[in-house]
Design a protein around this motif. Structure first.
Motif, PDB file in Angstrom:
ATOM      1  N   LEU A 119      31.380  35.382  29.803  1.00 14.40           N
ATOM      2  CA  LEU A 119      30.778  34.955  30.121  1.00 14.40           C
ATOM      3  C   LEU A 119      31.481  35.012  31.651  1.00 14.40           C
ATOM      4  O   LEU A 119      32.967  34.488  31.457  1.00 14.40           O
ATOM      5  N   GLN A 120      31.075  34.854  32.705  1.00 16.54           N
ATOM      6  CA  GLN A 120      31.723  34.755  34.078  1.00 16.54           C
ATOM      7  C   GLN A 120      31.090  33.951  35.290  1.00 16.54           C
ATOM      8  O   GLN A 120      29.937  33.740  35.446  1.00 16.54           O
ATOM      9  N   TYR A 121      32.796  33.266  36.303  1.00 14.62           N
ATOM     10  CA  TYR A 121      31.641  33.126  37.788  1.00 14.62           C
ATOM     11  C   TYR A 121      32.171  32.871  38.339  1.00 14.62           C
ATOM     12  O   TYR A 121      33.710  33.106  37.710  1.00 14.62           O
ATOM     13  N   THR A 122      32.316  32.505  39.924  1.00 11.86           N
ATOM     14  CA  THR A 122      33.594  32.025  40.820  1.00 11.86           C
ATOM     15  C   THR A 122      33.552  30.917  41.256  1.00 11.86           C
ATOM     16  O   THR A 122      32.169  30.759  40.818  1.00 11.86           O
ATOM     17  N   VAL A 123      34.420  30.425  41.427  1.00 16.66           N
ATOM     18  CA  VAL A 123      33.965  29.235  41.823  1.00 16.66           C
ATOM     19  C   VAL A 123      35.344  28.740  42.953  1.00 16.66           C
ATOM     20  O   VAL A 123      37.106  29.065  42.695  1.00 16.66           O
TER      21      VAL A 123
ATOM     22  N   TYR B  24      36.188  33.566  37.104  1.00 20.43           N
ATOM     23  CA  TYR B  24      36.588  33.246  35.996  1.00 20.43           C
ATOM     24  C   TYR B  24      35.539  34.076  34.475  1.00 20.43           C
ATOM     25  O   TYR B  24      34.734  34.377  34.568  1.00 20.43           O
ATOM     26  N   THR B  25      37.480  34.628  33.889  1.00 18.81           N
ATOM     27  CA  THR B  25      35.961  35.557  32.693  1.00 18.81           C
ATOM     28  C   THR B  25      36.629  35.327  31.788  1.00 18.81           C
ATOM     29  O   THR B  25      37.715  34.859  31.007  1.00 18.81           O
TER      30      THR B  25
ATOM     31  N   ASP C 260      40.299  35.941  37.753  1.00 20.72           N
ATOM     32  CA  ASP C 260      40.602  37.322  39.238  1.00 20.72           C
ATOM     33  C   ASP C 260      41.073  38.535  38.333  1.00 20.72           C
ATOM     34  O   ASP C 260      41.785  39.618  39.233  1.00 20.72           O
ATOM     35  N   GLY C 261      40.471  38.715  36.757  1.00 18.86           N
ATOM     36  CA  GLY C 261      40.184  40.295  36.526  1.00 18.86           C
ATOM     37  C   GLY C 261      41.822  40.257  36.110  1.00 18.86           C
ATOM     38  O   GLY C 261      41.652  41.853  35.197  1.00 18.86           O
ATOM     39  N   GLN C 262      42.489  39.791  35.837  1.00 20.35           N
ATOM     40  CA  GLN C 262      43.708  39.879  35.422  1.00 20.35           C
ATOM     41  C   GLN C 262      44.003  38.277  33.701  1.00 20.35           C
ATOM     42  O   GLN C 262      43.349  37.219  33.871  1.00 20.35           O
ATOM     43  N   GLY C 263      43.932  39.457  32.960  1.00 19.06           N
ATOM     44  CA  GLY C 263      44.457  39.121  31.447  1.00 19.06           C
ATOM     45  C   GLY C 263      45.383  37.470  31.342  1.00 19.06           C
ATOM     46  O   GLY C 263      46.261  38.172  31.954  1.00 19.06           O
ATOM     47  N   ILE C 264      45.132  36.184  31.591  1.00 17.90           N
ATOM     48  CA  ILE C 264      45.807  35.821  31.508  1.00 17.90           C
ATOM     49  C   ILE C 264      46.077  34.402  29.951  1.00 17.90           C
ATOM     50  O   ILE C 264      47.106  34.052  29.394  1.00 17.90           O
TER      51      ILE C 264
ATOM     52  N   GLU D 290      33.164  43.294  34.493  1.00 13.48           N
ATOM     53  CA  GLU D 290      34.593  44.065  35.101  1.00 13.48           C
ATOM     54  C   GLU D 290      33.633  44.885  36.811  1.00 13.48           C
ATOM     55  O   GLU D 290      34.081  44.074  37.671  1.00 13.48           O
ATOM     56  N   ASN D 291      32.660  45.857  37.017  1.00 14.94           N
ATOM     57  CA  ASN D 291      32.089  46.064  37.882  1.00 14.94           C
ATOM     58  C   ASN D 291      31.196  44.793  38.474  1.00 14.94           C
ATOM     59  O   ASN D 291      31.354  44.695  39.755  1.00 14.94           O
ATOM     60  N   PHE D 292      31.074  43.828  37.664  1.00 13.65           N
ATOM     61  CA  PHE D 292      30.017  42.696  38.355  1.00 13.65           C
ATOM     62  C   PHE D 292      31.028  41.635  39.609  1.00 13.65           C
ATOM     63  O   PHE D 292      30.936  41.600  40.665  1.00 13.65           O
ATOM     64  N   GLY D 293      32.280  41.632  38.270  1.00 16.99           N
ATOM     65  CA  GLY D 293      33.338  41.390  39.007  1.00 16.99           C
ATOM     66  C   GLY D 293      34.000  41.669  40.364  1.00 16.99           C
ATOM     67  O   GLY D 293      34.090  41.263  41.604  1.00 16.99           O
ATOM     68  N   LYS D 294      34.284  43.466  40.885  1.00 18.07           N
ATOM     69  CA  LYS D 294      34.086  43.999  41.896  1.00 18.07           C
ATOM     70  C   LYS D 294      33.578  44.035  42.656  1.00 18.07           C
ATOM     71  O   LYS D 294      33.828  43.459  44.101  1.00 18.07           O
ATOM     72  N   ALA D 295      32.377  44.023  42.633  1.00 18.06           N
ATOM     73  CA  ALA D 295      31.272  44.181  43.699  1.00 18.06           C
ATOM     74  C   ALA D 295      30.431  42.637  44.469  1.00 18.06           C
ATOM     75  O   ALA D 295      30.341  42.572  45.218  1.00 18.06           O
ATOM     76  N   THR D 296      31.417  41.255  43.529  1.00 19.28           N
ATOM     77  CA  THR D 296      30.821  40.318  44.519  1.00 19.28           C
ATOM     78  C   THR D 296      32.028  40.131  44.856  1.00 19.28           C
ATOM     79  O   THR D 296      32.997  39.907  45.952  1.00 19.28           O
ATOM     80  N   TRP D 297      33.125  39.348  43.400  1.00 23.88           N
ATOM     81  CA  TRP D 297      34.742  38.809  44.336  1.00 23.88           C
ATOM     82  C   TRP D 297      35.319  39.956  44.934  1.00 23.88           C
ATOM     83  O   TRP D 297      35.594  39.304  45.912  1.00 23.88           O
ATOM     84  N   GLY D 298      34.978  40.897  44.539  1.00 26.55           N
ATOM     85  CA  GLY D 298      36.616  42.026  44.585  1.00 26.55           C
ATOM     86  C   GLY D 298      36.005  42.334  46.265  1.00 26.55           C
ATOM     87  O   GLY D 298      37.373  42.560  46.830  1.00 26.55           O
ATOM     88  N   GLU D 299      34.975  42.445  46.653  1.00 26.38           N
ATOM     89  CA  GLU D 299      34.497  42.735  48.144  1.00 26.38           C
ATOM     90  C   GLU D 299      35.191  41.361  49.449  1.00 26.38           C
ATOM     91  O   GLU D 299      34.961  41.815  49.872  1.00 26.38           O
ATOM     92  N   THR D 300      34.256  40.462  48.713  1.00 25.01           N
ATOM     93  CA  THR D 300      34.940  39.539  49.161  1.00 25.01           C
ATOM     94  C   THR D 300      35.747  38.279  49.579  1.00 25.01           C
ATOM     95  O   THR D 300      36.451  38.096  50.311  1.00 25.01           O
TER      96      THR D 300
END
Ligand SMILES: *[C@@H]1O[C@H](CO)[C@@H](O)[C@H](O)[C@H]1NC(C)=O
Length: 384
Positions: free
Chosen positions: A93-97, A172-173, A187-191, A326-336
């Motif tokens: 489950l992933q999204y940006t906020v 957030y993932t 932000d792609g980092q395991g916490i 991971e790739n979806f996160g990079k292509a969206t949040w990672g780019e902007t």
């Protein structure tokens, strides 16, 4: 070498092709999101969402997401997808906020619902499977919720996971794996990561259920097993035809050695003396089976309260593939994310400049100079 590269590419393509994407939403088609998302009308006071990339962004169109627009409101909105179960599969489950307002108190989390959710009536009491994401209130609450529904109760992760409190977009993932491990990434980092059974205090549930007598057939067998001798009579042997009881005494079947007891085996009937693979059919507690496994997952939504509005939710994803996420996160949040910070920095500089100019004008006009600190005027997006 070229061939190796082609093979590698092929493997990558195959992997992506194998990913199942249950839901993905980037809000890239203007106002058509309104056909996919249902605003709850359960309370006429519910706040409204609009599509916006906010005051500053990395990409004007790509960063558009659902933004809360009214202060001091509850919000309730959801979207449907084809129902699925995560049984035996990984669930991501992933999204940006982005809390571009200075978030003082409010939710930034998402909920995942069973397919029978009444979307028009979505409210705080609507049953959900998963609640995940940041929650901020004052100085005390700055946490990432990970709440799972299990046996008609909600269970909160017992670790305290800190959320981001600045005004930038964060990814957030949540990953729930079939081996009962989980991971939370920001932000792609395991916490945070660990075992679902332990980190949700589900061990106590296990104990309660084990104490009920009818749900532990293998335990009784285990207790008995410890008493057993290492040998048993060979029931298949028969008395030899030349056996003379008067001379040889009472005939006894020869003793055979039992196979050593192992975990995971159970005695199938005391008389039969046969070890069988443990069947856990009659128990209500099946650790490998139903923790964090949900039937008919069918909707995702935002059901939260915000004191000060302005939060933007975007790039929703539900998939069974960690690499795809991971790739979806990079292509969206990672780019902007980079350009977003640049735009914020430029705006901050401009605001300082404007404040100075205004002050200079006031000095020129002979009014009291410097009674206002220019730095208090621009919008800091740092920690609260
Ligand atoms: C809100 O939803 C509940 C069910 O969760 C329902 O009982 C109630 O009638 C609804 N209220 C309105 C105003 O629709």
């Amino acid at each position: 070498m070229a061939r190796a590269r082609v093979a590698l590419l092929w493997v990558c393509v195959m992997r992506l092709a194998l990913a199942t994407v249950y839901f993905q939403e980037e809000f890239l088609d203007g106002e058509r999101w309104r056909n996919r998302w249902v605003q709850s009308t359960n309370d006429s006071q519910f706040g409204h969402f609009r599509l916006s990339s906010g005051k500053f962004y990395g990409h004007k169109e790509k960063d558009k997401g659902l933004q809360t627009t009214q202060n001091g409101r509850f919000y309730a909105i959801s979207a449907r997808f084809k129902p699925f179960t995560n049984k035996g599969k990984t669930l991501v489950l992933q999204y940006t906020v982005k809390h571009e307002q200075k978030m003082d108190c409010g939710g930034g989390y998402v909920k995942v619902f069973p397919a029978d959710l009444d979307q028009k009536n979505l409210n705080g009491k609507s049953p959900y499977y998963i609640m995940f994401g940041p929650d901020i209130c004052g100085f005390d609450i700055k946490k990432v919720h990970v709440i799972l529904h299990f046996k008609n109760q909600y269970h909160e992760n017992k670790k305290s996971i800190r959320c981001k409190v600045d005004g930038f977009t964060h990814l957030y993932t949540l990953i729930l794996r079939p081996d009962l491990s989980y991971e939370v990434k920001v932000d792609g980092q395991g916490i945070e990561s660990g075992n679902i059974e332990y980190d949700w205090n589900l061990m106590s549930l296990k104990k309660t259920e084990k104490s009920s007598a009818d749900s532990k057939p293998w335990d009784q067998a285990n207790d008995k097993a410890q008493d057993w001798e290492k040998h048993f009579l060979d029931a298949s042997a028969s008395k030899p035809s030349d056996w003379n009881s008067e001379l040889d005494g009472d005939w006894q079947a020869p003793l055979l050695q039992k196979p050593p007891y192992q975990d995971g085996l159970k005695a199938e009937g005391i008389d039969k003396d046969i070890w069988l693979h443990q069947k856990m059919k009659s128990t209500s507690y099946l650790p490998q089976y139903d923790l964090s496994e949900f039937e008919n997952i069918g909707a995702i939504g935002l059901e939260l309260w915000q004191v000060r509005s302005g939060t933007i939710f975007d790039n929703f994803l539900l998939t069974d593939d960690e690499e795809y996420a991971e790739n979806f996160g990079k292509a969206t949040w990672g780019e902007t994310k980079g350009p977003e910070r640049e735009m914020d920095a430029i705006q901050a500089k401009e605001e300082v400049k404007r404040a100075r100019e205004e002050e200079e004008e006031e000095v020129m006009a002979g009014r009291f100079p410097g009674h206002e600190n220019p730095f208090s005027r621009f919008h800091r997006r740092d920690e609260l």
